[in-house]
Structure formats: C-alpha cells, structure tokens
Design an enzyme around this catalytic site. Structure first.
Site, PDB file in Angstrom:
ATOM      1  N   HIS A   1      -1.537   2.286 -39.022  1.00  0.00           N
ATOM      2  CA  HIS A   1      -1.987   3.670 -39.187  1.00  0.00           C
ATOM      3  C   HIS A   1      -1.126   4.641 -38.377  1.00  0.00           C
ATOM      4  O   HIS A   1      -1.583   5.730 -38.048  1.00  0.00           O
ATOM      5  CB  HIS A   1      -3.463   3.798 -38.788  1.00  0.00           C
ATOM      6  CG  HIS A   1      -4.385   3.036 -39.695  1.00  0.00           C
ATOM      7  ND1 HIS A   1      -4.738   3.477 -40.948  1.00  0.00           N
ATOM      8  CD2 HIS A   1      -4.989   1.825 -39.544  1.00  0.00           C
ATOM      9  CE1 HIS A   1      -5.542   2.595 -41.526  1.00  0.00           C
ATOM     10  NE2 HIS A   1      -5.697   1.571 -40.689  1.00  0.00           N
TER      11      HIS A   1
ATOM     12  N   GLU B   1      -3.172  -5.895 -21.203  1.00  0.00           N
ATOM     13  CA  GLU B   1      -2.737  -6.355 -19.883  1.00  0.00           C
ATOM     14  C   GLU B   1      -1.260  -6.782 -19.920  1.00  0.00           C
ATOM     15  O   GLU B   1      -0.499  -6.497 -19.001  1.00  0.00           O
ATOM     16  CB  GLU B   1      -3.646  -7.502 -19.407  1.00  0.00           C
ATOM     17  CG  GLU B   1      -3.284  -8.119 -18.069  1.00  0.00           C
ATOM     18  CD  GLU B   1      -3.263  -7.147 -16.896  1.00  0.00           C
ATOM     19  OE1 GLU B   1      -3.661  -5.984 -17.041  1.00  0.00           O
ATOM     20  OE2 GLU B   1      -2.783  -7.564 -15.828  1.00  0.00           O
TER      21      GLU B   1
ATOM     22  N   ARG C   1       0.817  -1.220   0.000  1.00  0.00           N
ATOM     23  CA  ARG C   1       0.000   0.000   0.000  1.00  0.00           C
ATOM     24  C   ARG C   1       0.845   1.261   0.000  1.00  0.00           C
ATOM     25  O   ARG C   1       0.318   2.370  -0.109  1.00  0.00           O
ATOM     26  CB  ARG C   1      -0.926   0.018   1.223  1.00  0.00           C
ATOM     27  CG  ARG C   1      -1.861  -1.155   1.296  1.00  0.00           C
ATOM     28  CD  ARG C   1      -2.724  -1.064   2.529  1.00  0.00           C
ATOM     29  NE  ARG C   1      -3.614   0.070   2.454  1.00  0.00           N
ATOM     30  CZ  ARG C   1      -4.807   0.061   1.885  1.00  0.00           C
ATOM     31  NH1 ARG C   1      -5.245  -1.050   1.336  1.00  0.00           N
ATOM     32  NH2 ARG C   1      -5.556   1.136   1.869  1.00  0.00           N
TER      33      ARG C   1
ATOM     34  N   GLU D   1       4.565  -1.606 -15.767  1.00  0.00           N
ATOM     35  CA  GLU D   1       4.465  -1.440 -14.318  1.00  0.00           C
ATOM     36  C   GLU D   1       5.692  -1.918 -13.567  1.00  0.00           C
ATOM     37  O   GLU D   1       6.123  -1.273 -12.624  1.00  0.00           O
ATOM     38  CB  GLU D   1       3.285  -2.270 -13.771  1.00  0.00           C
ATOM     39  CG  GLU D   1       1.948  -1.656 -13.930  1.00  0.00           C
ATOM     40  CD  GLU D   1       0.893  -2.467 -13.192  1.00  0.00           C
ATOM     41  OE1 GLU D   1       0.727  -3.662 -13.504  1.00  0.00           O
ATOM     42  OE2 GLU D   1       0.219  -1.918 -12.312  1.00  0.00           O
TER      43      GLU D   1
ATOM     44  N   ASN E   1      -4.648   7.296   7.023  1.00  0.00           N
ATOM     45  CA  ASN E   1      -4.660   7.001   5.601  1.00  0.00           C
ATOM     46  C   ASN E   1      -5.822   7.818   5.050  1.00  0.00           C
ATOM     47  O   ASN E   1      -6.931   7.711   5.559  1.00  0.00           O
ATOM     48  CB  ASN E   1      -4.891   5.494   5.427  1.00  0.00           C
ATOM     49  CG  ASN E   1      -5.124   5.086   3.996  1.00  0.00           C
ATOM     50  OD1 ASN E   1      -4.735   5.790   3.069  1.00  0.00           O
ATOM     51  ND2 ASN E   1      -5.754   3.947   3.817  1.00  0.00           N
ATOM     52  N   GLY E   2      -5.572   8.681   4.064  1.00  0.00           N
ATOM     53  CA  GLY E   2      -6.651   9.506   3.523  1.00  0.00           C
ATOM     54  C   GLY E   2      -6.183  10.935   3.285  1.00  0.00           C
ATOM     55  O   GLY E   2      -4.989  11.220   3.308  1.00  0.00           O
TER      56      GLY E   2
HETATM   57  O1  M6R Z   1      -8.301  -2.835  -6.808  1.00  0.00           O
HETATM   58  P1  M6R Z   1      -8.698  -2.580  -8.222  1.00  0.00           P
HETATM   59  O2  M6R Z   1      -8.849  -3.825  -9.030  1.00  0.00           O
HETATM   60  O3  M6R Z   1      -9.922  -1.708  -8.336  1.00  0.00           O
HETATM   61  O4  M6R Z   1      -7.482  -1.766  -8.844  1.00  0.00           O
HETATM   62  C1  M6R Z   1      -7.554  -1.211 -10.122  1.00  0.00           C
HETATM   63  C2  M6R Z   1      -6.177  -0.790 -10.599  1.00  0.00           C
HETATM   64  O5  M6R Z   1      -5.652   0.201  -9.786  1.00  0.00           O
HETATM   65  C3  M6R Z   1      -5.204  -1.967 -10.645  1.00  0.00           C
HETATM   66  O6  M6R Z   1      -5.691  -2.987 -11.448  1.00  0.00           O
HETATM   67  C4  M6R Z   1      -3.831  -1.501 -11.185  1.00  0.00           C
HETATM   68  O7  M6R Z   1      -3.928  -1.181 -12.535  1.00  0.00           O
HETATM   69  C5  M6R Z   1      -2.786  -2.564 -10.912  1.00  0.00           C
HETATM   70  N1  M6R Z   1      -1.545  -1.927 -10.633  1.00  0.00           N
HETATM   71  C6  M6R Z   1      -2.600  -3.498 -12.046  1.00  0.00           C
HETATM   72  O8  M6R Z   1      -1.490  -4.317 -11.964  1.00  0.00           O
END
Ligand code: M6R
Length: 612
Positions: free
Chosen positions: A507, A484, A33, A491, A106-107
């Site tokens: 294109h 994906e 997180r 990522e 957190n927030g």
């Molecule tokens: O928890 P969620 O599935 O709602 O999250 C959505 C995206 O933030 C999440 O899929 C993000 O793209 C990941 N890093 C993908 O690997």
C-alpha cells in the site's frame, strides 16, 4: 544546557591510592549513559583538583593523565548533552567562585535561569552554560550569608532546586566526605569495607563490591570511607536503610574477550534466559491472575521494550480473550481517559528509569490503576512504583542497543502469557505442559540460533554495509520481531531500516524497492507463512534481494530467497518472537562493525532515557 542522562560516580576511601584510576574504571562502566565529555574532581592534599575535557573517556584520558590523580575523595562524570555543544567549559564538575565546592549532576534544574540571575546579581561568576553550575554558587552564597555547616548549606541549596537530579558534591571545607541528593534520577550506594561509592548504576562499582543500597527521591546522603547517613531532605530526619547483596558478578560488567559488549550480550542470551527460567517468581502468577481479573489491560514501554510488550498484548488477547493495548509510553495521553481502578498497567523496562514510562505509571497510579511491571534493574524507580514486579534477571546490559534484555522481556511476556492460558483454560493440562517444556528448552534453542547463523550474519553484513536503506517485513506477532530487527540496524549501523506489516507494504512502501534493495522477511511456519510467500514474490518481482529468517528445513522459502537464517524446528508457532530476532541482532552488529562504528556507543543515544 541540561545534563539528563549522564553517568556519575563518587568514591571515598581510607587511603589516597589510585583514586583517579578507580574513577576512570567506574566511568568506563557508565559510559553507556553518555560520552560527550568527561570530568573528575578530587580533594588532593587539601586542594580541589579538577580535570575535564570534551570527548569520550579514551580521548580525554589520552590528553590528560587522570589515572595518576591521588586522593581520598573524588567524583567523576560522563556526560550526554541535550542542549548546546559538548565542550570543556560545559563538562562537569562545576565549582563555586572560590574553588572550594565542586558538583556533578545528572538531571535537569528547571528553575536554573531564575537562580542564575539571582546569583549573577549577588556577584557570582559563571564559566559554563550549564544548569548544574548554579549549585556550587548557591551553596557558596548560603555560606556567605550564614554561619552554618556545609551539610546544612547544601541541604538548603538543594531544597530550592526544581526539576530532576542526582547530585554529588565534594568540598575542601569537609575534605573526607561526599554529599549527594536525588530526585527522579538514579543514585545507588556501594559499600566496601575500606571504600564507599555512589553512582548512577551498579556496574560502576561491581568490581569492588556487590553490597548495595539505594538513595530514594528527595533524600540526602553523606558518604565517608567508613559508612553512610541518609536523611529526608525536607524533615532532615535520619532514614535507616540496610544494604543488600546483588547477584550480578563483576565479570558481567566486563567484555570477557569479546570485542564489544553488544556481541558479548548477544552471546549471553542463552544464559540470561536460563537464569530467568530457573528463578521461579511468584509474581508471574500474581500478574497473570490480576491481568485475567482486570477490566482493562495496558502495556506501557518505550523503544525495544515496547516491541516486547507487543508479545504481551498478543498473548493477553489470545489467552485471556480480553481487549488489551500496548501503548508507547510517551503516548500515554492517548489512553489516559480510560485509566481507572479497573485498569492494570504493565510497564516493561530494562533500566526501570525511562522517564516516559515513569511519568505514565505515576499518573496511572494516581487514577487508581494497579502497576504490574517487568524490569531488569532491581530497586529502580519503576519497581518502586509497582504493585508487583517480575524481574528479568538478564544481568547488567552495557551495550546501548538492547539485546539480551529484549529477549528476557519477551520471555517474561511469554511466561505471563502461559500462566494466563492456564488460568483461562485456553491451554488444557497437556497443552500447558507441552508449552512449559518447550519454554524450558529456549536457552538451548537460542544457543543453536547463534551458532548456526553468526557467520552468515557477518557475510550478509559486508553486502548490507554498502546499502542506505532496507525493509523488514513480517505478519502477525512477528511484526514486533521485524520492528526490533530494523531498530537494531538503525541504532548502530545508521542504515535507514523500515519495518512494516508485510501485507501493508504493497500500500505504499513498495514504491521504494528497486534492483538489489534489501528486504528481510520473518517467515515462521505459522498461519502467516502462506501470505508471506506472496509478499516475498511481490518484492522479488521488483528486484529486491531477499533475506529470510525461516524454520530450518523450509525448502520452499529457501528456494525463493537469496539468504536464509535458519531457526531450529519447533519454535515457529510458539516463542518465535524470542528465537527469530537473534540473527537480526547479529546482522546489525556486524554491519556496524564493518562500517567502522562503535556498536556499544551509538551516536546520539544513551542507555537510559531519563528525559521526557
Ligand atoms: O530501559 P528501557 O527498557 O525502559 O529503555 C527503553 C528504550 O529507551 C530502549 O529500549 C531503547 O530503545 C534502546 N536503545 C533499544 O536498543
């Protein structure tokens, strides 16, 4: 400075032993997180002790011996900074002037500038740039002005906050308690016979307990070593909420011998799929029926989850022959005007806490839409705003890059899709049975995909690690598979990777292709295959090095491409969005590892994006 996607944990126990170590163990489970800085506050022998610094958990614990801290009460925080640099000063916890009250959050406190100015005028001294620091000073100020209990002072202070928060507070004034409050950021409660927990997510305490309950928005929690009390923040009325037992096992939140959670989670995919398939959920049929009856169908999600909804969109169009849109949650405004009581919204999310998705469904609900969601985390915010939920049963996903939950999301889309096909009559009894049998064999197919392609993905990774850019091309339903695959590479390996409909690449994007440029093609034996062959030839003619994700035995594709990931026969026309993505997850993983990056904690990312 706001902290929006952090991990927080609090522990109250009936003896003093090893609380520092337990906080670190819990924060390690929450490090997905955020990992910019770390901090702990404990009440040790009646004194407030704070230890914090900038850096990942391993870096900070190298410098400060947090594990030796003892005490009955402690709170800990791992931070993901959004404004300003991570620093020791800005690391949580924050305290009041008298060093009696300590807070982690957190927030985002939206009115913190106004509150801070007021507190500065009243003589308070601030040591950080954070919004959080106003909270301990506000509590201190309320206590200066009136002779009331600490609990009452905290409630008064919190009721003045605007924004989103999950907050944990400890104080030497009441050294055996943790006080918490929540609005729009997650907070779960873990219940053990001699120890109680509060945390952003269940894995934080899974090694101690599977007994859980939730704190809801605008509720206040008092935690002692023997129990908990929940109050409504406004009315202060007691709320009775029974705990429940989660099926997640402690080992699910551990690496189990794998070097990284991401690799472990890739290997867990067959298990995740068989759990999903085994647990028959009536909500799948209910959702399919409601989609079939609806006038308008809109899928809403972000990132990887959005790509899974493209399977949903495809199947609703195909099996219900209904107009349907899959919208990126942060672009909800683009369809807002057509959302009404005849609309069903299908949010898909791993965490159930993605703020873009939450805000969109809250608005859609206020306009009369039904919310039918697919979510991994039981009890999360999205599930609580839903009329029906299909759970993904993928277990906790710790790696920041989604893998097993993408497969579970896409599997849920197929599950709902097959029911739609049955309801609409698009699939007759024989077709339906055939598809269901094939569906049941998916865990074994994914297992074979992993076994057959892992070594090759590692080999290709050693070549890809030297590249700065790549293309992922597909047609039809597998454009999402290419999306994906490219997202995974971006990522965690930080290699620019662009996914494109293969037919569209000529294109414009093809201009980027030069000698030895990597192009990945998704080539299942469906109606897209013939045209894809033309696109492979176009790319090769410009010097591209081609990698195919293809059906085993497809000699033609094998001969025209340099490397081939082979998928077992039978899954090319149906369920290819589940089976064809797996080699690309492994290729991204091994590329990141070869480049020396941490695939579990990619830079700038956090697992649950709880900011708009
Ligand atoms: O928890 P969620 O599935 O709602 O999250 C959505 C995206 O933030 C999440 O899929 C993000 O793209 C990941 N890093 C993908 O690997």
């Amino acid at each position: 400075m706001c902290e929006v996607m952090c991990g927080i944990v609090g522990i109250v126990q009936n003896n003093k032993s090893k609380i520092g170590k337990q906080i670190i163990d819990s924060l390690t489970k929450l490090e997905y997180r955020g990992y910019d800085s770390l901090g702990i506050a404990s009440i040790t022998n009646g004194t407030l002790l704070i230890a914090k610094d900038k850096g990942k958990i391993a870096e900070v614990t190298e410098k400060i011996d947090i594990e030796k801290i003892e005490g009955k009460v402690a709170i800990g925080h791992t931070r993901w900074a959004t404004h300003g640099q991570p620093s020791k000063e800005n690391a949580h916890p924050h305290t009041d002037c008298n060093k009696q009250i300590s807070v982690i959050q957190n927030g985002i406190i939206e009115n913190f500038i106004e509150l801070r100015n007021e507190l500065l005028e009243q003589g308070h001294t601030f040591l950080s740039e954070t919004d959080t620091e106003v909270i301990p000073h506000m509590i201190e100020q309320v206590l200066r002005e009136e002779e009331i209990s600490l609990k009452e002072a905290i409630i008064r202070a919190i009721n003045r906050l605007e924004g989103t928060y999950a907050i944990c507070i400890v104080s030497t004034l009441e050294p055996d308690k943790i006080f918490c409050a929540k609005k729009d950021s997650p907070l779960v409660i873990g219940i053990n016979k001699d120890r109680m927990f509060c945390a952003s997510d269940i894995p934080a305490f899974l090694s101690s307990t599977q007994r859980v309950t939730l704190l809801h928005d605008e509720e206040f929690l008092t935690l002692t070593s023997s129990g908990y009390e929940i109050l409504d923040l406004k009315s202060k009325k007691i709320i009775k909420r029974q705990p429940y037992t989660v099926s997640w096992k402690p080992e699910m939140a551990q690496k189990a011998g794998f070097p990284h959670f991401m690799l472990k989670e890739i290997h867990e995919q067959p298990r995740a799929l068989s759990d999903y398939i085994r647990i028959k959920q009536p909500s799948v049929i209910n959702i399919a029926e409601k989609i079939y009856q609806a006038e308008k169908v809109v899928f809403l999600a972000a990132g990887t989850a959005h790509y899974s909804t493209l399977t949903g969109q495809h199947l609703v169009r195909k099996y219900a022959q209904k107009s349907c849109n899959s919208i990126i949650a942060s672009e909800y405004d683009s369809i807002r005007d057509i959302v009404d009581e005849h609309t069903v919204i299908v949010p898909v999310s791993q965490s159930g806490e993605t703020m873009d998705t939450i805000m969109a469904i809250k608005d859609a609900r206020s306009q009369g839409a039904s919310i039918l969601s697919a979510v991994n985390v039981i009890g999360s915010t999205i599930t609580r705003h839903s009329d029906e939920v299909v759970y993904l049963y993928a277990g906790p996903e710790i790696g920041v890059a989604a893998t097993k939950t993408y497969l579970a999301q896409t599997t849920a889309m197929w599950d709902i899709g097959l029911e739609l096909g049955r309801i609409s009559g698009h699939l007759d009894d024989n077709d339906y049975r055939f598809h269901r049998n094939l569906f049941t064999s998916l865990p074994s197919a994914v297992s074979r995909v992993i076994a057959a392609n892992e070594a090759l993905s590692n080999r290709i990774a050693s070549w890809l690690a030297r590249k700065s850019s790549s293309f992922y091309l597909a047609r039809g339903i597998n454009i999402q598979t290419a999306n994906e695959g490219a997202l995974k590479m971006k990522e965690i390996a930080y290699i620019h990777s662009e996914s494109y409909p293969a037919g569209e690449s000529k294109h414009g994007p093809i201009a980027l292709v030069e000698e030895d440029y990597p192009v990945v093609f998704i080539t299942p034996p469906d109606q897209t295959r013939k045209l894809i062959i033309g696109n492979i030839m176009e790319m090769k003619a410009r010097g591209a090095t081609t990698i195919a994700v293809m059906e085993k035995g497809d000699k033609e594709i094998e001969e025209m491409t340099k490397w081939q990931f082979k998928i077992p026969e039978g899954y090319g026309e149906k369920f290819s969005t589940i089976t064809y993505v797996v080699p690309m997850q492994m290729m991204a993983y091994y590329t990141a590892v070869r480049l020396g990056y941490s695939p579990d904690m990619p830079r700038n990312l956090a697992k649950a994006v709880t900011v708009l």
